[in-house]
Design a protein around this motif. Structure first.
Motif, PDB file in Angstrom:
ATOM      1  N   ILE A  55     -29.009   4.877  12.613  1.00  0.00           N
ATOM      2  CA  ILE A  55     -30.074   4.149  13.304  1.00  0.00           C
ATOM      3  C   ILE A  55     -30.162   2.707  12.808  1.00  0.00           C
ATOM      4  N   SER A  56     -30.276   2.526  11.487  1.00  0.00           N
ATOM      5  CA  SER A  56     -30.465   1.170  10.952  1.00  0.00           C
ATOM      6  C   SER A  56     -29.204   0.336  11.059  1.00  0.00           C
ATOM      7  N   GLU A 132     -34.407  -1.672   3.863  1.00  0.00           N
ATOM      8  CA  GLU A 132     -34.534  -1.584   2.411  1.00  0.00           C
ATOM      9  C   GLU A 132     -35.947  -1.167   2.006  1.00  0.00           C
ATOM     10  N   GLN A 133     -36.941  -1.685   2.715  1.00  0.00           N
ATOM     11  CA  GLN A 133     -38.327  -1.315   2.423  1.00  0.00           C
ATOM     12  C   GLN A 133     -38.572   0.157   2.689  1.00  0.00           C
ATOM     13  N   SER A 147     -32.514   8.398  -1.623  1.00  0.00           N
ATOM     14  CA  SER A 147     -32.876   7.057  -1.186  1.00  0.00           C
ATOM     15  C   SER A 147     -32.995   6.090  -2.355  1.00  0.00           C
ATOM     16  N   CYS A 148     -33.298   6.607  -3.543  1.00  0.00           N
ATOM     17  CA  CYS A 148     -33.481   5.732  -4.708  1.00  0.00           C
ATOM     18  C   CYS A 148     -32.192   4.994  -5.047  1.00  0.00           C
ATOM     19  N   LYS A 155     -30.654  -3.402  -2.823  1.00  0.00           N
ATOM     20  CA  LYS A 155     -31.411  -4.477  -3.472  1.00  0.00           C
ATOM     21  C   LYS A 155     -30.489  -5.330  -4.345  1.00  0.00           C
ATOM     22  N   ASP A 156     -29.620  -4.683  -5.123  1.00  0.00           N
ATOM     23  CA  ASP A 156     -28.696  -5.424  -5.995  1.00  0.00           C
ATOM     24  C   ASP A 156     -27.742  -6.274  -5.174  1.00  0.00           C
TER      25      ASP A 156
END
Length: 231
Positions: A55-56, A132-133, A147-148, A155-156
């Motif tokens: 989806i994303s 990302e949020q 997801s973590c 993020k990195d």
């Protein structure tokens, strides 16, 4: 009345069934991933993550085309060039303000387009995407979720890409600064000055428009060429 030979008629009927089965599978796949993507955190979503990629990665528009989300903050890039061998530095300089002043003096110069380069890299460093949020929220709800790891990797990568872009900007500024000081700068400190822009309905509140600083860190400057940008 069927005018086709029996063999061809059977093949067409077979292809019709195969086509219907393929369409059903595609629709079922799309429907399953769409429902799972929009569903709250559950047992399946903790172990199955392809719905997020599907989806994303392939279908999400994030409304950027039709309803751009206005930035709610101003981000200025502050650079301090360092001559580690001689123990000298330029002190922090707000390079974003340089372009803003040039733009207000002459609206026909290309300062606006050039200013978008450090501005976009700076905004990328502090602004997470919607995807990302979403991963961050899922990780916050369940620390053992897959997801973590995905959120941390995204993020990195975002911060690294932004830092590389800001390093290139700092390299050009320090190159031009060395022409005036005659010092050789090998590295630079980069800091972002973030000014929250209050919403129109909150413009009279006491805490509207707060300012804070984000330290990007010490970076090694690149060797760059081209005509001067800062005189």
């Amino acid at each position: 009345m069927n005018i086709l030979p029996p063999g061809i008629s059977m093949k067409l009927r077979y292809l019709k069934y195969v086509g219907a089965a393929v369409v059903t599978l595609i629709f079922g796949f799309h429907f399953f991933n769409t429902v799972l993507y929009n569903a709250p955190q559950n047992v399946i979503s903790t172990v199955y993550s392809f719905d997020k990629v599907y989806i994303s990665g392939l279908l999400a528009q994030e409304w950027a085309m039709f309803a751009p989300e206005p930035m709610d903050r101003d981000t200025n890039v502050l650079v301090k060039c360092l001559d580690t061998a001689g123990g000298r530095s330029t002190g922090f300089h707000d390079i974003t303000s340089d372009f803003n002043r040039l733009r207000t003096r002459n609206i026909f110069v290309s300062a606006d387009r050039v200013a978008r380069v450090p501005g976009n890299w700076a905004y990328l460093y502090i602004a997470a995407s919607r995807w990302e949020q979403k991963l961050h929220d899922e990780c916050k709800a369940n620390a053992k979720s897959a997801s973590c790891e995905n959120w941390k990797a995204m993020k990195d990568q975002r911060e690294k890409t932004s830092k590389d872009g800001l390093t290139l900007v700092a390299s050009y500024y320090c190159r031009d600064a060395s022409r005036g000081t005659h010092y050789r700068y090998e590295s630079a400190e980069i800091t972002l000055k973030v000014i929250d822009v209050a919403r129109w309905s909150q413009r009279h509140k006491a805490n509207s428009g707060e300012t804070y600083f984000v330290n990007v860190g010490n970076v090694k400057l690149n060797q760059v060429s081209g005509r001067p940008i800062w005189n």
